[in-house]
Design an enzyme around this catalytic site. Structure first.
Site, short mmCIF file in Angstrom:
data_model
loop_
_atom_site.label_atom_id
_atom_site.label_comp_id
_atom_site.label_asym_id
_atom_site.label_seq_id
_atom_site.Cartn_x
_atom_site.Cartn_y
_atom_site.Cartn_z
N THR A 116 35.08 29.48 -34.57
CA THR A 116 36.34 30.25 -34.56
C THR A 116 37.36 29.64 -35.51
N GLY A 155 36.07 23.01 -28.87
CA GLY A 155 36.31 21.99 -27.86
C GLY A 155 35.89 20.62 -28.35
N GLU A 398 33.29 32.31 -25.90
CA GLU A 398 31.88 32.73 -25.99
C GLU A 398 31.76 34.22 -26.14
C1 LIG Z 1 24.60 21.86 -20.20
C2 LIG Z 1 24.93 23.32 -20.45
C3 LIG Z 1 26.38 23.59 -20.21
C4 LIG Z 1 26.77 25.06 -20.39
C5 LIG Z 1 28.26 25.20 -20.41
C6 LIG Z 1 28.83 26.41 -19.85
C7 LIG Z 1 30.04 26.80 -20.20
C8 LIG Z 1 30.97 26.22 -21.19
C9 LIG Z 1 30.50 26.24 -22.64
C10 LIG Z 1 31.27 26.54 -23.65
C11 LIG Z 1 32.68 26.95 -23.42
C12 LIG Z 1 33.57 26.33 -24.36
C13 LIG Z 1 33.54 26.67 -25.64
C14 LIG Z 1 33.44 28.05 -26.13
C15 LIG Z 1 32.82 28.25 -27.33
C16 LIG Z 1 33.04 29.45 -28.09
O1 LIG Z 1 33.85 30.31 -27.78
S1 LIG Z 1 32.01 29.58 -29.46
C17 LIG Z 1 32.60 31.01 -30.28
C18 LIG Z 1 32.24 32.29 -29.56
N1 LIG Z 1 32.48 33.39 -30.42
C19 LIG Z 1 31.89 34.58 -30.28
O2 LIG Z 1 31.19 34.86 -29.32
C20 LIG Z 1 32.12 35.57 -31.39
C21 LIG Z 1 31.89 36.99 -30.95
N2 LIG Z 1 31.55 37.85 -32.08
C22 LIG Z 1 30.24 38.13 -32.37
O3 LIG Z 1 29.31 37.70 -31.72
C23 LIG Z 1 30.01 39.06 -33.53
O4 LIG Z 1 31.09 39.02 -34.42
C24 LIG Z 1 29.81 40.53 -33.06
C25 LIG Z 1 28.52 40.62 -32.32
C26 LIG Z 1 30.96 40.99 -32.20
C27 LIG Z 1 29.76 41.44 -34.27
O5 LIG Z 1 28.87 40.85 -35.17
P1 LIG Z 1 28.52 41.61 -36.53
O6 LIG Z 1 27.77 40.70 -37.38
O7 LIG Z 1 29.76 42.24 -37.06
O8 LIG Z 1 27.50 42.71 -35.99
P2 LIG Z 1 27.72 44.28 -35.87
O9 LIG Z 1 28.63 44.60 -34.73
O10 LIG Z 1 28.01 44.85 -37.20
O11 LIG Z 1 26.21 44.72 -35.51
C28 LIG Z 1 25.78 44.45 -34.23
C29 LIG Z 1 24.28 44.37 -34.38
O12 LIG Z 1 23.97 42.99 -34.39
C30 LIG Z 1 23.25 42.69 -33.21
N3 LIG Z 1 23.78 41.43 -32.68
C31 LIG Z 1 25.06 41.06 -32.64
N4 LIG Z 1 25.17 39.85 -32.08
C32 LIG Z 1 23.91 39.45 -31.77
C33 LIG Z 1 23.38 38.29 -31.16
N5 LIG Z 1 24.16 37.30 -30.73
N6 LIG Z 1 22.04 38.22 -31.01
C34 LIG Z 1 21.26 39.24 -31.42
N7 LIG Z 1 21.69 40.39 -32.01
C35 LIG Z 1 23.02 40.46 -32.16
C36 LIG Z 1 23.51 43.82 -32.26
O13 LIG Z 1 22.45 43.94 -31.33
C37 LIG Z 1 23.59 45.00 -33.18
O14 LIG Z 1 22.31 45.36 -33.53
P3 LIG Z 1 22.02 46.88 -34.01
O15 LIG Z 1 22.56 46.98 -35.39
O16 LIG Z 1 22.73 47.77 -33.06
O17 LIG Z 1 20.53 46.98 -33.93
C1 LIG Z 2 39.34 27.80 -23.68
C2 LIG Z 2 38.71 28.22 -24.98
C3 LIG Z 2 37.72 27.43 -25.56
C4 LIG Z 2 37.16 27.79 -26.78
N1 LIG Z 2 36.21 26.96 -27.35
C5 LIG Z 2 35.70 27.32 -28.56
C6 LIG Z 2 34.73 26.46 -29.20
O1 LIG Z 2 34.38 25.42 -28.66
N2 LIG Z 2 34.24 26.83 -30.41
C7 LIG Z 2 34.64 28.00 -31.03
O2 LIG Z 2 34.16 28.28 -32.13
N3 LIG Z 2 35.53 28.85 -30.43
C8 LIG Z 2 36.06 28.52 -29.22
N4 LIG Z 2 36.97 29.36 -28.62
C9 LIG Z 2 37.44 30.54 -29.33
C10 LIG Z 2 36.86 31.82 -28.73
O3 LIG Z 2 35.52 31.92 -29.04
C11 LIG Z 2 37.67 33.00 -29.30
O4 LIG Z 2 38.97 32.90 -28.78
C12 LIG Z 2 37.04 34.32 -28.90
O5 LIG Z 2 35.83 34.51 -29.63
C13 LIG Z 2 37.97 35.52 -29.17
O6 LIG Z 2 38.37 35.56 -30.52
P1 LIG Z 2 39.95 35.59 -30.88
O7 LIG Z 2 40.60 34.54 -30.10
O8 LIG Z 2 40.06 35.58 -32.36
O9 LIG Z 2 40.47 36.98 -30.31
P2 LIG Z 2 40.44 38.38 -31.10
O10 LIG Z 2 39.06 38.72 -31.50
O11 LIG Z 2 41.50 38.37 -32.13
O12 LIG Z 2 40.83 39.36 -29.89
C14 LIG Z 2 42.17 39.75 -29.66
C15 LIG Z 2 42.15 41.14 -29.08
O13 LIG Z 2 41.59 42.03 -30.06
C16 LIG Z 2 40.58 42.84 -29.47
N5 LIG Z 2 39.51 43.15 -30.41
C17 LIG Z 2 38.99 42.32 -31.36
N6 LIG Z 2 37.97 42.92 -31.99
C18 LIG Z 2 37.84 44.16 -31.44
C19 LIG Z 2 36.96 45.26 -31.65
N7 LIG Z 2 35.97 45.21 -32.58
N8 LIG Z 2 37.10 46.36 -30.87
C20 LIG Z 2 38.05 46.41 -29.92
N9 LIG Z 2 38.93 45.40 -29.66
C21 LIG Z 2 38.82 44.30 -30.42
C22 LIG Z 2 40.03 41.95 -28.36
O14 LIG Z 2 39.41 42.77 -27.36
C23 LIG Z 2 41.27 41.27 -27.84
O15 LIG Z 2 41.91 42.12 -26.90
C24 LIG Z 2 37.56 29.00 -27.40
C25 LIG Z 2 38.54 29.81 -26.81
C26 LIG Z 2 39.11 29.43 -25.59
C27 LIG Z 2 40.16 30.31 -24.96
#
Ligand SMILES: CCCCC/C=C\C/C=C\C/C=C\C=C\C(=O)SCCNC(=O)CCNC(=O)[C@H](O)C(C)(C)COP(=O)(O)OP(=O)(O)OC[C@H]1O[C@@H](n2cnc3c(N)ncnc32)[C@H](O)[C@@H]1OP(=O)(O)O
Ligand SMILES: Cc1cc2nc3c(=O)[nH]c(=O)nc-3n(C[C@H](O)[C@H](O)[C@H](O)COP(=O)(O)OP(=O)(O)OC[C@H]3O[C@@H](n4cnc5c(N)ncnc54)[C@H](O)[C@@H]3O)c2cc1C
Length: 633
Positions: A116, A155, A398
């Site tokens: 992110t 994190g 996530e």
């Molecule tokens: C010891 C173990 C401990 C476990 C601990 C438990 C909890 C705590 C752990 C962590 C918490 C703390 C940290 C948190 C970390 C984070 O937050 S990391 C960052 C997380 N960020 C995200 O999740 C980002 C979300 N966005 C996306 O995933 C993509 O941008 C999105 C999917 C929204 C769009 O991707 P894009 O490339 O634009 O794809 P399209 O929308 O154009 O197309 C979608 C097609 O792609 C396929 N697809 C999308 N994602 C996936 C995937 N992950 N795997 C497989 N396929 C995927 C989707 O099926 C569509 O396919 P079709 O085209 O429809 O066939």
């Molecule tokens: C406690 C915490 C820990 C985290 N740890 C990590 C980490 O370890 N590593 C890491 O990489 N990231 C981490 N993150 C970041 C996290 O993965 C992002 O905050 C999350 O993916 C959401 O992205 P954003 O914050 O940019 O929100 P945005 O995507 O900007 O979302 C803002 C608003 O826009 C809307 N929106 C966005 N896209 C669309 C769409 N296509 N259609 C409709 N609505 C939409 C959303 O629904 C939401 O309401 C953490 C976040 C938190 C809160």
């Protein structure tokens, strides 16, 4: 070197160095972090020894140890990302040779997952960090071209990690190949100083998660060896040839792993909140039911049972569905290892909607448990506020909930189109074909009847979405615009799908094993599963009236059965939360301790407040007294 025998909960929890003299809520932001690093380092040491002793797969913290740390940390472990994402990303996305190289220092390195950015979290194709191949030096040059391209949120990134897996746009010979993952050292192992060309820091205080050390990271012409791109799925050869992945979304695989895990994690979060609030409700006496009798346990109020028993049932639902989803994940990973990606879209869709529903439900149910404890639930010493702020972070991290539900909706619409074309569908969406071919039954007031009804709601709403998109397209909108115009209904379809899945898996998994359980256990588990399904049938009665043949009379009978189930569960309620077997040192709650000494523990905890170290705080003489005397009449 300290050598720990294989730790048991007792041993780990008895280590003095893991105890807090002052409750965490009385420490400053900086003291909080230092305190959690102190405790986390002891645990990290134990995990390291454990992985040697137990031949644990390198770097995987045993889940029970992860649970123990939950209690010791009370807040979030800044080493969490090392186990949750950094190591899984390397084992999931690097070649075996790279894994051996990157992880050769074992627990000697501490990593995080830096994806992110300040400007992008959801839209990964919009990430701005660049990794450009330098053919002459056989290196990648990492850059953060704008402020919004700074990594922001990872994190442990602020002050803990010395390595990270970075997601950056790959550039080779002027061409962008999209987001890829890179193994990057960010701090000197000995001095822990940030390496030259990096800007590192923490992002500041948050609503919770305040010991997670979420940080920011900016690159300025930062060089890494070409071999530091994780190259299991796609490769960049020494001559600059780019070999693309069989499926570009495999790069997103680490997020699927955590989304799948979160279902089980939320089961555990809810088990803690339910244990605290049900035990407290058995201790707390307040008001009368019969005017001429003593004050009752608040757990005897049916509305209190309505507030709390759904949390007990939901924790079991998430636990059982979490195991089912984990088995699905493992099977799909095995298929991918054999070269088949067929079920990846289904796994992605399932993990998206179930992660969203489990984290959202955990949030509002933990809040409901807190509110059910009255004012005492508002005390930090109850541990309910911390459980709430920790759980609700997962609704966003996530994968933000709305965005993930839209991903599932994408899969539902595609499946609906396949059903219309007569294609066979995976079992998890085959009901769409049944609905399309009008093969469905009249309403039955049974758990199976409810599950079938909830599936009819999914099919009906999905059909409505498909028609809405088609209507907007026929009025001249592009497909993507029509999708956006229909997104309110698309979210509803995914939410309904997730609920139907949870009800179906929970009921049929319990039904499947009940013959292997003692009669009493089978009876209670089935009561919980039936309570869960009936609760959601009543919550979704509007949709059922629209899409099924349910009648008002059926609904009245369901309401009656629901209240019967509350009464049946009441005698076992405390036993059910005791069976979560969460010891006091991990529950960390004055309201939920096993011995029920709520009021004594509340007073003991209150006296630990630094403000109670003296009877008159110095601010009286410094600030109050002059004002009071000045205005004294
Ligand atoms: C010891 C173990 C401990 C476990 C601990 C438990 C909890 C705590 C752990 C962590 C918490 C703390 C940290 C948190 C970390 C984070 O937050 S990391 C960052 C997380 N960020 C995200 O999740 C980002 C979300 N966005 C996306 O995933 C993509 O941008 C999105 C999917 C929204 C769009 O991707 P894009 O490339 O634009 O794809 P399209 O929308 O154009 O197309 C979608 C097609 O792609 C396929 N697809 C999308 N994602 C996936 C995937 N992950 N795997 C497989 N396929 C995927 C989707 O099926 C569509 O396919 P079709 O085209 O429809 O066939
Ligand atoms: C406690 C915490 C820990 C985290 N740890 C990590 C980490 O370890 N590593 C890491 O990489 N990231 C981490 N993150 C970041 C996290 O993965 C992002 O905050 C999350 O993916 C959401 O992205 P954003 O914050 O940019 O929100 P945005 O995507 O900007 O979302 C803002 C608003 O826009 C809307 N929106 C966005 N896209 C669309 C769409 N296509 N259609 C409709 N609505 C939409 C959303 O629904 C939401 O309401 C953490 C976040 C938190 C809160």
């Amino acid at each position: 070197m300290k050598c720990y025998p294989v730790p048991r909960e007792n041993l780990v929890l008895s280590i003095d160095n893991l105890k807090d003299d002052i409750p965490e809520e009385y420490l400053s932001h900086k003291e909080c972090y230092e305190n959690v690093i102190r405790k986390g380092s002891v645990l990290y040491d134990i995990f390291s020894e454990l992985s040697k002793d137990r031949k644990h797969k390198a770097h995987q913290a045993p889940s029970n140890a992860y649970r123990i740390s939950d209690g010791i940390m009370q807040n979030v472990n800044p080493f969490l990302l090392h186990f949750a994402l950094f190591v899984p990303a390397i084992t999931n996305q690097a070649t075996p040779e790279q894994q051996a190289e990157f992880l050769k220092h074992g627990f000697g390195i501490i990593g995080t997952y830096a994806q992110t950015e300040l400007g992008h979290g959801t839209f990964l194709r919009g990430l701005e960090t660049t990794a450009t191949l330098d053919l002459e030096t056989d290196e990648f040059v990492l850059n953060s071209p704008t402020l919004t391209s700074y990594k922001w949120w990872p994190g442990g990134l602020g002050h803990t990690a010395n390595h990270c897996v970075v997601m950056a746009q790959l550039y080779v010979k002027g061409k962008c190949h999209g987001p890829h993952l890179f193994f990057v050292q960010i701090r000197d192992i000995e001095t822990h100083e940030p390496l030259p060309g990096l800007k590192l820091g923490e992002i500041g205080a948050k609503m919770g998660f305040n010991t997670a050390d979420n940080g920011f990271l900016g690159f300025h012409n930062f060089r890494i060896p070409r071999n530091n791109m994780l190259m299991k799925n796609s490769q960049v050869l020494k001559d600059g040839t780019y070999v693309e992945s069989k499926n570009e979304k495999l790069t997103y695989g680490s997020m699927v792993f955590v989304r799948v895990y979160l279902l089980s994690d939320m089961a555990y979060m809810l088990a803690r909140a339910a244990t605290i609030s049900v035990r407290y409700s058995a201790v707390r006496h307040q008001s009368h039911i019969k005017p001429d009798e003593p004050e009752v346990q608040i757990l005897d109020f049916v509305i209190q049972q309505h507030k709390l028993f759904i949390s007990i049932a939901t924790s079991h639902a998430f636990k059982i569905c979490g195991l089912w989803l984990w088995q699905t994940y493992s099977k799909v990973m095995e298929d991918i290892g054999k070269g088949s990606m067929d079920r990846l879209p289904e796994l992605h869709a399932l993990s998206c909607c179930l992660k969203t529903t489990s984290t959202r439900d955990a949030g509002w149910l933990i809040e409901q448990c807190r509110l059910a404890c009255g004012g005492h639930g508002y005390l930090m010493s109850s541990n309910l506020p911390s459980l709430y702020t920790t759980a609700t972070a997962a609704i966003t991290y996530e994968g933000e909930s709305t965005v993930l539900l839209l991903q599932t909706a994408r899969y539902l619409i595609k499946s609906w189109k396949r059903a219309m074309e007569g294609e066979s569908l995976p079992a998890t969406v085959s009901f769409l074909s049944e609905y399309f071919n009008k093969r469905y039954n009249k309403w039955e007031n049974t758990p199976k009847g409810i599950v079938d009804g909830l599936k009819l709601v999914v099919a009906g709403v999905t059909k409505m979405c498909a028609e809405s998109i088609q209507k907007h397209v026929s009025r001249g909108q592009q497909y993507e615009e029509a999708w956006n115009s229909s997104s309110v209904q698309l979210i509803k379809a995914s939410e309904a799908y997730s609920r139907a899945l949870l009800c179906e898996v929970f009921w049929f998994e319990v039904d499947k094993v009940s013959s292997t359980l003692s009669n009493n256990l089978a009876v209670v588990l089935k009561q919980l599963a039936e309570l869960y399904i009936t609760y959601w049938a009543l919550e979704k009665r509007g949709d059922l009236l629209v899409y099924t043949t349910i009648s008002k009379d059926d609904l009245d009978k369901l309401q009656e059965r629901y209240e019967e189930l509350l009464a049946l569960i009441r005698p076992n309620a405390v036993g059910l939360v005791d069976s979560f077997d969460i010891r006091d040192e991990i529950l960390c709650s004055t309201l939920g301790a096993y011995d029920g000494r709520v009021y004594e523990r509340m007073m003991e905890h209150a006296l630990k407040s630094p403000l109670n170290a003296e009877t008159v705080n110095q601010s009286f003489h410094k600030y109050m007294k002059p004002v009071i005397l000045k205005h004294k009449i």
